[in-house]
Scaffold this active site. Structure first.
Site, short mmCIF file in Angstrom:
data_model
loop_
_atom_site.label_atom_id
_atom_site.label_comp_id
_atom_site.label_asym_id
_atom_site.label_seq_id
_atom_site.Cartn_x
_atom_site.Cartn_y
_atom_site.Cartn_z
N ASP A 297 31.54 -53.92 -18.50
CA ASP A 297 31.92 -54.06 -17.10
C ASP A 297 31.32 -55.35 -16.54
O ASP A 297 30.17 -55.69 -16.80
CB ASP A 297 31.42 -52.85 -16.32
N GLU A 346 35.57 -56.89 -19.39
CA GLU A 346 36.20 -56.76 -18.08
C GLU A 346 36.10 -58.12 -17.41
O GLU A 346 35.07 -58.47 -16.82
CB GLU A 346 35.49 -55.67 -17.26
N ASP A 399 39.41 -48.75 -10.11
CA ASP A 399 39.16 -49.40 -8.82
C ASP A 399 40.44 -49.69 -8.05
O ASP A 399 40.37 -50.10 -6.89
CB ASP A 399 38.40 -50.71 -9.03
#
Length: 502
Positions: A297, A346, A399
């Site tokens: 992430d 990511e 998200d």
């Protein structure tokens, strides 16, 4: 650097669903029967990848990106039926969860009862022996974590920075006395982790037998109130009282006009480099033991990170600071690379050529989000005609809003433009965008479960930059999944060559 064997060895399809979003007891989903049923659903419809969010123990807000440990599993995901089958719980214990005023508290009480019965087993019992082996194998993190949780419970869940100074600063005499005083509580935490990892291993083995790979998620930053920061303060940029000097986040972006102030402490990268990034090696090794693939992430934080003064209320007044990502990844690949590390970056947000150069140097696949594709012109990298194979394409992530809600929120002109680009698809949303994802040349295509269920407004998992009490709470029920939805998923997977190998 080219990975010896790419994790994207062929075209695959995956589904994004967090463990807590599974059906089950009233508080949240867990590693029980519904997790196995979900694996069966995936396998039966040609899906070979199950992506989850981080599975660590969370704070009360439930965010899996602000965990109490970088290594531990979330005890609220423990399947109580598993404990029942071993004689450590009774049926009445579990049944009471459906009427309990606080189901999560009741789950904790059930874990306490199970621990009490487990502790009475003879020392030569197979599970007692397995528990001792587990504690020995995980000693690098488990001892500190178990003591941290026991102390946190004793001190009414106050952040460790607010503990008595002797405990806050880990004075040896204070820690020794706490271990003696809280021995039973420490042992119970160890038991819960043993059970979690036993259950996770069994689920992963079942998924593997059914041809489904588990795709995990590793947050780049660590929660300030966590066992890791408390136990290894030398690796974090903290003041003398343990509070962060500067905190992590991102500048204003697609999700927030004032940016996102996450509040995590930043790393002392120079200190980490002194011992060859040992802390990171331990962390990544533990993630590779859980998953077949791991998403990093906020990968861009390895190249440069947004540093916000701790006293700032928003992320607007931060600055970019260079990070030693190349040196870190050199150490990771040199130490852990057996035949190509199964990592995905990511690489969303403000991505510079330097970030992409770092990712490409280590041949780490990136991410492509179709909901981001229709702003700007034909050179938008998220548009399918600009995709490249070494990527993972999504309609949206945890998200994002659901695809149907996103589409309904567009203007009429924007909706017309989307469908024009999609070749005037005859499919309705969200299937039109799902079809585009599955048709992409990107080797892996991931659909959030909400899109398969055709869910619209009010079903998103998280709204970044907010403290909305609906964040991380979304769950689905099997009654929401129709035969037609499963058939359409299987049809598109087969149509675009993403079905399992014969």
């Amino acid at each position: 650097m080219t990975q010896a064997h790419s994790i994207l060895d062929r075209r695959r399809a995956g589904v994004l669903l967090h463990i807590t979003s599974l059906p089950g007891l009233p508080d949240n989903g867990d590693l029980g029967v519904h997790a196995y049923r979900f694996v069966d659903f995936l396998a039966d419809h040609g899906v070979t990848v199950w992506q989850t969010l981080p599975i660590g123990p969370t704070h009360p807000d439930g965010s899996p990106y602000q965990c109490l440990s970088a290594h531990a599993g979330n005890p609220w995901m423990i399947d109580l039926e598993w404990l029942l089958r071993r004689g450590w719980l009774e049926e009445a214990d579990i049944a009471a969860a459906w009427t309990a005023a606080d189901p999560t508290r009741h789950r904790g009480q059930c874990l306490g009862k199970a621990y009490g019965r487990f502790a009475q087993l003879p020392e030569d019992d197979e599970y007692r022996q397995a528990y001792r082996r587990f504690c020995g194998g995980q000693a690098a993190w488990l001892a500190d974590y178990a003591l941290f949780i026991a102390l946190r419970q004793e001190l009414k869940h106050r952040p460790w920075q607010d503990w008595p100074i002797a405990l806050r600063d880990r004075e040896p005499a204070a820690l020794d006395e706490a271990r003696r005083r809280l021995a039973e509580g420490v042992d119970r935490v160890g038991f819960e982790q043993f059970v979690f990892f036993q259950q996770w291993g069994e689920l992963r083995d079942y998924a593997k037998r059914r041809g489904v790979l588990l795709f995990g998620d590793m947050p780049i930053f660590i929660a300030s109130d966590s066992a890791d920061v408390w136990a290894r303060r030398e690796y974090f940029d903290l003041r003398e009282d343990g509070q962060a000097r500067v905190v992590a986040g991102v500048p204003p972006d697609y999700f927030s006009a004032t940016g996102q102030r996450w509040g995590n402490p930043h790393y002392r990268w120079a200190r980490m480099a002194e011992d060859g990034f040992r802390w990171w090696l331990e962390r990544i090794r533990s993630q590779l033991a859980l998953y077949d693939w791991v998403r990093i992430d906020h990968f861009r934080g390895f190249e440069a990170y947004w540093e916000i003064p701790a006293e700032s209320e928003t992320a607007m007044h931060g600055r970019w600071v260079e990070a030693p990502g190349a040196a870190l990844l050199d150490a990771v690949f040199a130490t852990l690379d057996g035949a190509g590390l199964p990592l995905v970056a990511e690489n969303l947000g403000i991505i510079t050529p330097e970030v992409e150069a770092l990712r490409n140097r280590f041949d780490i696949p990136g991410m492509l989000i179709l909901q981001f594709a229709f702003d700007g012109g034909p050179d938008n990298p998220y548009l399918p005609h600009n995709h490249t194979p070494n990527n993972v394409v999504y309609t949206g992530t945890h998200d994002n809003d659901t695809t149907l809600s996103w589409f309904e929120g567009l203007s009429e002109a924007q909706r017309t433009h989307v469908y024009e680009y999609l070749g005037h698809s005859s499919l309705k949303m969200p299937w039109a965008l799902a079809q585009s994802a599955l048709a992409s040349v990107a080797k892996l295509a991931i659909l959030p479960m909400q899109d398969i269920l055709e869910q619209g407004k009010g079903y998103r998992m998280n709204t970044p930059g907010t403290m909305d009490d609906t964040n991380w709470r979304w769950r689905f029920g099997w009654e929401q999944l129709t035969v037609e939805q499963g058939a359409e998923l299987a049809r598109l997977i087969h149509l675009y060559g993403r079905q399992p190998e014969a």
